[in-house]
Scaffold this motif. Sequence first.
Motif, PDB file in Angstrom:
ATOM      1  N   MET A 158       0.823  -1.193   0.000  1.00  0.00           N
ATOM      2  CA  MET A 158       0.000   0.000   0.000  1.00  0.00           C
ATOM      3  C   MET A 158       0.867   1.256   0.000  1.00  0.00           C
ATOM      4  O   MET A 158       0.627   2.173  -0.764  1.00  0.00           O
ATOM      5  CB  MET A 158      -0.916  -0.014   1.210  1.00  0.00           C
ATOM      6  CG  MET A 158      -1.806   1.198   1.269  1.00  0.00           C
ATOM      7  SD  MET A 158      -2.938   1.046   2.627  1.00  0.00           S
ATOM      8  CE  MET A 158      -2.756   2.626   3.347  1.00  0.00           C
ATOM      9  N   PHE A 159       1.850   1.314   0.852  1.00  0.00           N
ATOM     10  CA  PHE A 159       2.709   2.493   0.929  1.00  0.00           C
ATOM     11  C   PHE A 159       3.946   2.262   0.084  1.00  0.00           C
ATOM     12  O   PHE A 159       5.020   1.942   0.588  1.00  0.00           O
ATOM     13  CB  PHE A 159       3.101   2.800   2.374  1.00  0.00           C
ATOM     14  CG  PHE A 159       1.926   3.164   3.230  1.00  0.00           C
ATOM     15  CD1 PHE A 159       1.220   4.320   2.976  1.00  0.00           C
ATOM     16  CD2 PHE A 159       1.520   2.350   4.257  1.00  0.00           C
ATOM     17  CE1 PHE A 159       0.143   4.668   3.752  1.00  0.00           C
ATOM     18  CE2 PHE A 159       0.442   2.686   5.033  1.00  0.00           C
ATOM     19  CZ  PHE A 159      -0.258   3.849   4.785  1.00  0.00           C
ATOM     20  N   ASN A 160       3.807   2.434  -1.208  1.00  0.00           N
ATOM     21  CA  ASN A 160       4.907   2.244  -2.130  1.00  0.00           C
ATOM     22  C   ASN A 160       5.595   3.586  -2.335  1.00  0.00           C
ATOM     23  O   ASN A 160       5.122   4.423  -3.085  1.00  0.00           O
ATOM     24  CB  ASN A 160       4.372   1.692  -3.453  1.00  0.00           C
ATOM     25  CG  ASN A 160       5.484   1.353  -4.404  1.00  0.00           C
ATOM     26  OD1 ASN A 160       6.652   1.417  -4.056  1.00  0.00           O
ATOM     27  ND2 ASN A 160       5.102   0.989  -5.623  1.00  0.00           N
TER      28      ASN A 160
ATOM     29  N   SER B  79      -4.862   4.233  -2.535  1.00  0.00           N
ATOM     30  CA  SER B  79      -5.468   2.963  -2.924  1.00  0.00           C
ATOM     31  C   SER B  79      -6.248   3.054  -4.234  1.00  0.00           C
ATOM     32  O   SER B  79      -6.710   2.035  -4.733  1.00  0.00           O
ATOM     33  CB  SER B  79      -6.384   2.457  -1.809  1.00  0.00           C
ATOM     34  OG  SER B  79      -7.443   3.363  -1.616  1.00  0.00           O
ATOM     35  N   ALA B  80      -6.393   4.243  -4.805  1.00  0.00           N
ATOM     36  CA  ALA B  80      -7.142   4.406  -6.050  1.00  0.00           C
ATOM     37  C   ALA B  80      -6.308   3.929  -7.234  1.00  0.00           C
ATOM     38  O   ALA B  80      -5.084   4.069  -7.255  1.00  0.00           O
ATOM     39  CB  ALA B  80      -7.531   5.866  -6.247  1.00  0.00           C
ATOM     40  N   GLU B  81      -6.998   3.359  -8.188  1.00  0.00           N
ATOM     41  CA  GLU B  81      -6.344   2.945  -9.427  1.00  0.00           C
ATOM     42  C   GLU B  81      -6.845   3.850 -10.534  1.00  0.00           C
ATOM     43  O   GLU B  81      -8.028   3.848 -10.867  1.00  0.00           O
ATOM     44  CB  GLU B  81      -6.666   1.485  -9.729  1.00  0.00           C
ATOM     45  CG  GLU B  81      -6.063   0.531  -8.724  1.00  0.00           C
ATOM     46  CD  GLU B  81      -6.350  -0.912  -9.080  1.00  0.00           C
ATOM     47  OE1 GLU B  81      -6.653  -1.192 -10.260  1.00  0.00           O
ATOM     48  OE2 GLU B  81      -6.275  -1.746  -8.183  1.00  0.00           O
ATOM     49  N   PHE B  82      -5.945   4.624 -11.097  1.00  0.00           N
ATOM     50  CA  PHE B  82      -6.312   5.562 -12.143  1.00  0.00           C
ATOM     51  C   PHE B  82      -6.108   4.909 -13.496  1.00  0.00           C
ATOM     52  O   PHE B  82      -5.081   4.286 -13.742  1.00  0.00           O
ATOM     53  CB  PHE B  82      -5.461   6.836 -12.033  1.00  0.00           C
ATOM     54  CG  PHE B  82      -5.675   7.564 -10.736  1.00  0.00           C
ATOM     55  CD1 PHE B  82      -6.820   8.311 -10.544  1.00  0.00           C
ATOM     56  CD2 PHE B  82      -4.747   7.496  -9.713  1.00  0.00           C
ATOM     57  CE1 PHE B  82      -7.034   8.981  -9.347  1.00  0.00           C
ATOM     58  CE2 PHE B  82      -4.952   8.160  -8.519  1.00  0.00           C
ATOM     59  CZ  PHE B  82      -6.095   8.900  -8.340  1.00  0.00           C
TER      60      PHE B  82
END
Length: 174
Positions: A1-3, A119-122
């Motif tokens: 999550m925290f990349n 966490s959103a995927e654009f």
Amino acid sequence: MFNFNIEFTGEFVAFFLLAVCAIVGAVLAINFTKVVHMALSLAFTFISLAGLYVLLGAEFVAFVQVLLYVGAITILMIFGIMMTKHDGEGQEPARPLLETLAAIGCLCLFGILFYGIRSAEFPAEAASLPADNTLEIGKLLFTQYAIPFELVSVLLTVAFIGAVALAKREEDPQ
């Protein structure tokens, strides 16, 4: 999550500095007690946002940001401050419980927004953008949107004349 694999390029450093300047200007605009200082810090925020628009490749929006907000709106605010009478009003009493609750609410909102953005995927970019977006906006303004463009200019001129008439009417009874 925290990349957090961040590549420190010049664009990243410029974005970080402009974002910090925009946030600092906005916080100072809220916290200053003198209205002129608020207007100047708001202008600083607007200039920082224009820099962010340049980094995004939206030169026209950056130009309009500087021209309208930094130039016109800030000067209008300063004129409004100078034209009004200010009586020495007292300070509000400090409310530590309210300020603590506001700080907790702000931190919760920041956490929710941070989680939502991370966490959103654009989706990938669907269409290619034109090479010169300012030229394309100009073509649209003077072909497809010529009548709304002229109507807005007439509306702004009428609003300006009305503001001058109202200011002059308030001056007359001496």
